[in-house]
Design a protein around this motif. Sequence first.
Motif, short mmCIF file in Angstrom:
data_model
loop_
_atom_site.label_atom_id
_atom_site.label_comp_id
_atom_site.label_asym_id
_atom_site.label_seq_id
_atom_site.Cartn_x
_atom_site.Cartn_y
_atom_site.Cartn_z
N GLU A 1 9.28 -0.62 13.14
CA GLU A 1 10.24 0.47 13.02
C GLU A 1 9.61 1.76 12.48
O GLU A 1 10.24 2.82 12.52
N ASN A 2 8.36 1.66 12.00
CA ASN A 2 7.65 2.86 11.55
C ASN A 2 6.47 3.21 12.44
O ASN A 2 5.67 4.08 12.11
N ASN A 3 6.39 2.51 13.59
CA ASN A 3 5.39 2.81 14.61
C ASN A 3 3.96 2.83 14.06
O ASN A 3 3.17 3.71 14.40
N LEU A 4 3.64 1.85 13.21
CA LEU A 4 2.28 1.75 12.68
C LEU A 4 1.35 1.16 13.74
O LEU A 4 1.74 0.26 14.48
N CYS A 5 0.12 1.66 13.78
CA CYS A 5 -0.83 1.26 14.81
C CYS A 5 -2.17 0.89 14.19
O CYS A 5 -2.46 1.23 13.03
N VAL A 6 -2.99 0.20 14.98
CA VAL A 6 -4.35 -0.13 14.55
C VAL A 6 -5.10 1.16 14.23
O VAL A 6 -5.06 2.12 14.99
N GLY A 7 -5.78 1.21 13.07
CA GLY A 7 -6.54 2.39 12.68
C GLY A 7 -5.78 3.33 11.77
O GLY A 7 -6.39 4.22 11.16
N ASP A 8 -4.45 3.16 11.67
CA ASP A 8 -3.67 3.99 10.75
C ASP A 8 -4.07 3.69 9.31
O ASP A 8 -4.23 2.53 8.93
N SER A 9 -4.22 4.73 8.52
CA SER A 9 -4.45 4.55 7.08
C SER A 9 -3.11 4.67 6.37
O SER A 9 -2.35 5.62 6.62
N ILE A 10 -2.81 3.71 5.54
CA ILE A 10 -1.55 3.73 4.81
C ILE A 10 -1.81 3.68 3.31
O ILE A 10 -2.82 3.14 2.86
N LYS A 11 -0.91 4.29 2.55
CA LYS A 11 -0.96 4.21 1.10
C LYS A 11 0.13 3.27 0.64
O LYS A 11 1.30 3.43 1.00
N VAL A 12 -0.24 2.25 -0.11
CA VAL A 12 0.70 1.26 -0.64
C VAL A 12 0.86 1.55 -2.13
O VAL A 12 -0.14 1.53 -2.88
N GLU A 13 2.07 1.83 -2.57
CA GLU A 13 2.26 2.34 -3.93
C GLU A 13 3.48 1.73 -4.59
O GLU A 13 4.51 1.51 -3.94
N VAL A 14 3.38 1.45 -5.88
CA VAL A 14 4.52 1.04 -6.71
C VAL A 14 4.60 2.01 -7.88
O VAL A 14 3.64 2.17 -8.63
N GLN A 15 5.74 2.66 -8.01
CA GLN A 15 5.91 3.63 -9.09
C GLN A 15 6.28 2.91 -10.39
O GLN A 15 6.98 1.90 -10.38
N LYS A 16 5.82 3.47 -11.49
CA LYS A 16 6.02 2.84 -12.78
C LYS A 16 7.49 2.71 -13.16
O LYS A 16 7.88 1.79 -13.87
N ASP A 17 8.33 3.67 -12.70
CA ASP A 17 9.75 3.64 -13.07
C ASP A 17 10.61 2.86 -12.08
O ASP A 17 11.82 2.84 -12.18
N ASP A 18 9.99 2.25 -11.07
CA ASP A 18 10.73 1.45 -10.09
C ASP A 18 9.82 0.34 -9.59
O ASP A 18 9.20 0.46 -8.54
#
Length: 352
Positions: free
Chosen positions: A326-343
């Motif tokens: 649903e976010n159209n991610l593809c091979v080679g895409d760089s993604i940032k995976v993040e968890v915020q301290k307040d959530d």
Amino acid sequence: MSSCCRYSFKNLFQNSICLLTPGDGFGDFEEGFMVEWGKQLVIGTNYFTDPMGNVMNFEFENDLISKGIFRVPYVFEDFYELEDLHYICTLFCGDRYFRIRIFDTNWTEIEYPGLGNSYIAEEDLVWSRFLSSFRVKLGPTESMICLDAYFHLFWEKKLIYGEEMQFIDPCYKSFKFKFDVKPNGTTIFRGGIGKMFKYYNLKDEVYLHLNYVSKNVFLYKLFSIEGMEIDYNINGGSCSRSANVGSDLADCGADYSLVKCLTDYDVRSSSLYLNASFGGSALSRSKEKYILSNGNRNSWECSIRWVARSKSECYLGLGWKRFVSENNLCVGDSIKVEVQKDDDKTIIITKV
């Protein structure tokens, strides 16, 4: 590059077998087929074509097909004169279309209604892909893999006896098994299970999905009992075999984030591996579910599976594949995976 790279995993486990009881009115797809193709099935009319070109319309109903069950038309048994138990073998071709073959309980194929001869030629690649898929539960102490007699009966002419059987995973890692056929027709494979479990660091039972594709060659996938596909890249090899695929990088600007370059496996799989430095600091082992967010107020529920051998390594599980689609991610895409301290219940994933 290994010669085994010529094999494609695109059509793994396209076929399924069910035993049709006269008068029952229902058939079902195998669990392995539903894991691979269940989400591709379309509600409404689907078309089943036999080797003579006869077409039967099957109506897939949402409440049934979600459980792998379909309703068999009342004219089906009369048309094929099925008065006893028969095996209904299907091959999914996509977009509502199936091929179908019918065998009695001795695995003798029926004569299909119509003019001419319904004999299936060996070189007919479409029809020869039947009866090639198997789902086997394996434990770390298992000593052998057993396949039903119909495997040997159907594929006998395409087996090389005296040579080992090669099993190949989506990263083209291969294991070799010795095999023999018992008097009852059961095919037994020995020798590679322990090495397989050790290589993938598996501690618990798994489901092995096998697809016979060539002389003495099986392609395979491995799934947890809960239905999550394992990470074949656990020992560092690249599934996509692309020079553009990088390793996971810690983001020095935040305590709880990392940057990943998506591999072919990451995009196609139902899980995403998160390294120990991120998992150990950002996520809690006491939480089994998180919310994935794309940063635009859209969210998806997602499970977390922790690696048994590690206190910090984990995988995004159920929910990841939908997020990718649903976010159209593809091979080679760089993604940032993040968890915020307040959530700490939400994992934010954005392209960078």
